[in-house]
Scaffold this active site. Structure first.
Site, short mmCIF file in Angstrom:
data_model
loop_
_atom_site.label_atom_id
_atom_site.label_comp_id
_atom_site.label_asym_id
_atom_site.label_seq_id
_atom_site.Cartn_x
_atom_site.Cartn_y
_atom_site.Cartn_z
NE ARG A 41 3.46 -3.59 -10.83
CZ ARG A 41 3.52 -2.66 -9.58
NH1 ARG A 41 2.58 -2.73 -8.71
NH2 ARG A 41 4.39 -1.92 -9.63
CB SER A 110 -4.56 -3.93 -3.66
OG SER A 110 -3.29 -4.81 -4.60
CE LYS A 139 -1.05 -0.23 -8.96
NZ LYS A 139 -1.39 -1.61 -7.66
#
Length: 523
Positions: A41, A110, A139
């Site tokens: 990521r 997700s 996040k």
């Protein structure tokens, strides 16, 4: 496509790597420790840098035969030949991603709601990332925190499919056991893995961090297998009563210390009952001392009868540390149906820690389970109770993964496989304040005694195990048999004198008394 092991799913975060350690070194050590999937990521890197990091990651992952997933960027996945991509709700649709990716590529999505899970299944996702389970600093969250119990609801959308599920959001080794236990659907569908970031990436010892996570997950998988194997295991009344008698002897010898956060209306009589059965009470609510108490106490009782907002933190930390040090927790959701305050706090507590025993009357457990079959008025049940109490307690025990104690004219106790019905007890118990609360103290005392002297490790025992089941049965039998003896005392003329007579009887009650007067039936 080969079957993927999602158990320890690492999401990278180069900014978290500690000084003195490179990204590559940290990643390789994590893979050596047991990471089974790696997702790269990179939220701020430009395309060229992203591709460079992804290519470096792929080279390391290939050494350990671990699949590489790229977050969001299909172009980067194609550029480095990654095994798949992970998509957010605002990213490219799965169907379009399938057209661009090679055959057999892994696609994860997700999901924050059950509806999103069901849509991902229809669209052909290979796995879903469910969360956020807890708050996270790695996040920015755009969707609500769902908690561990919320994960189970979303897992119901996967039942009957081959789609895998990974939980994400604030998961660490310290809350992993609770996450795995709590994140199970009503029919037993569990997680296939957990996604972690800072627990591994920010560690100076990423190999050890990964090993610890892997160890817990494997223990949970073993427990799932063991639970399936014992579904048909039956027990006999003779054996149960033998175990009960042994525990009544044991508690007098070991005198376990029992931490109680309880209803202040009955705190004194709860403490006296604890002493009378052979244990030692400590009544404490200060959050700052919860870890120290968890280390020295044999068990914990949390009773929300008179809980106030300022006292919730003590209960949160007490349960958290009891789980950490593997001490049994008896949870009594007194009057849960009376207010949203109680309901929300119960949800918050059980999202944080795993109870070993949950006890309540029919109205309380109905409200806890979300059924309207039995109603409550304050702390009391309304109506005749459940039509099928045996099935109810067995099902709730399986769902909550703990022992359930349903109190009433007949008490029903289940570990999810067997149900023990106890017909002891004099009706005068219902005429004194807090008879249910002192039952919680009895159960907590005998659960603490049952586990006294044992080293409880993830591989060796379950939070829901035989010792806790026997502890709950013993605590219930001791109090109800004692009530029958006490009411016959010459000095007992009503509820006031009964309470003192009950405490005296508990002090003198023998294992033989309990065994010979017990009226139990096993289903």
């Amino acid at each position: 496509m080969v079957d993927i092991d999602y158990s320890v799913y690492l999401v990278t975060g180069r900014e978290l790597v500690p000084p003195g350690k490179t990204y590559a070194d940290s990643l390789e050590e994590a893979l050596q420790g047991g990471v089974t999937v790696v997702q790269v990521r990179e939220k701020t890197a430009d395309t060229g840098e992203f591709i460079s990091i992804a290519a470096q990651t792929k080279t390391i992952c290939q050494k350990y035969y671990v699949p590489l997933i790229i977050n969001d960027r299909i172009d980067v996945a194609l550029a480095v030949g990654a095994d798949g991509v992970h998509l957010g709700q605002e990213d490219m649709p799965i169907a379009q991603a399938r057209q661009l990716l090679p055959s057999g590529a892994i696609i994860g999505v997700s999901c924050n709601t059950r509806e999103q899970v069901e849509e991902a299944v229809k669209a052909g996702a290979d796995y879903v990332g469910i969360g956020a389970v807890y708050g996270t600093q790695t996040k920015s969250l755009t969707s609500p925190i769902i908690g561990v119990r919320g994960v189970g609801v979303r897992l119901e959308g996967l039942e009957g499919t081959g789609v895998k599920a990974v939980a994400i959001g604030g998961i660490k080794s310290e809350n992993l056991w609770r996450t795995l236990h709590g994140s199970v659907s009503r029919n037993g569908r569990a997680l296939d893995g957990v996604a972690v970031v800072s627990e591994i990436v920010a560690s100076n010892e990423p190999k050890a961090a990964a090993e610890k996570l892997s160890k817990v997950f494997k223990a949970f998988q073993w427990e799932q297998l063991r639970a399936a194997q014992v579904q048909s295991t039956t027990i006999s009344a003779h054996d149960v009563l033998g175990d009960v008698a042994n525990l009544v002897h044991k508690i007098r010898n070991v005198g376990p210390l029992v931490h109680q956060i309880t209803n202040h209306v009955v705190a004194t009589q709860s403490a006296n009952v604890t002493l009378a059965v052979g244990a030692s009470p400590i009544m404490a609510t200060e959050p700052a001392e919860m870890e120290d108490l968890a280390k020295i106490c044999g068990g914990l009782l949390v009773n929300i009868g008179t809980m106030v907002a300022s006292g919730v933190e003590g209960a949160r930390l007490a349960g958290y540390y009891a789980n950490k040090y593997r001490k049994p927790i008896v949870f009594d959701p007194v009057g849960i149906g009376a207010s949203n305050f109680r309901k929300e706090n119960v949800k918050g507590l059980l999202d944080l820690w795993q109870a070993s025993v949950i006890k309540g009357n029919a109205g309380e457990l109905a409200a806890f389970a979300g059924t309207t079959e039995v109603l409550s008025k304050g702390v009391d049940s309304v109506g005749s109770g459940f039509k099928d109490p045996v099935s109810f307690v067995r099902g709730l025990a399986r769902k909550e993964r703990c022992v359930i104690v349903l109190t009433g004219a007949t008490d029903y106790i289940s570990n999810g496989t067997n149900v023990v019905a106890i017909s002891n007890g004099d009706p005068i118990l219902g005429k004194i304040t807090g008879s249910g609360c002192i039952l919680g103290s009895c159960i907590a005392s005998f659960c603490a005694a049952a586990l006294h002297g044992t080293e409880v490790d993830f591989e060796e025992s379950r939070l829901v195990d035989d010792a806790v089941f026997i502890g709950a049965i013993t605590g219930t039998l001791v109090l109800t048999v004692a009530s029958e003896f006490a009411v016959k005392k010459r000095q007992v003329g009503g509820p006031g004198t009964f309470l003192s007579g009950l405490i005296d009887t508990l002090w003198t009650l023998s294992a033989g008394d309990v065994r010979s007067h017990a009226r139990i039936q096993i289903y």
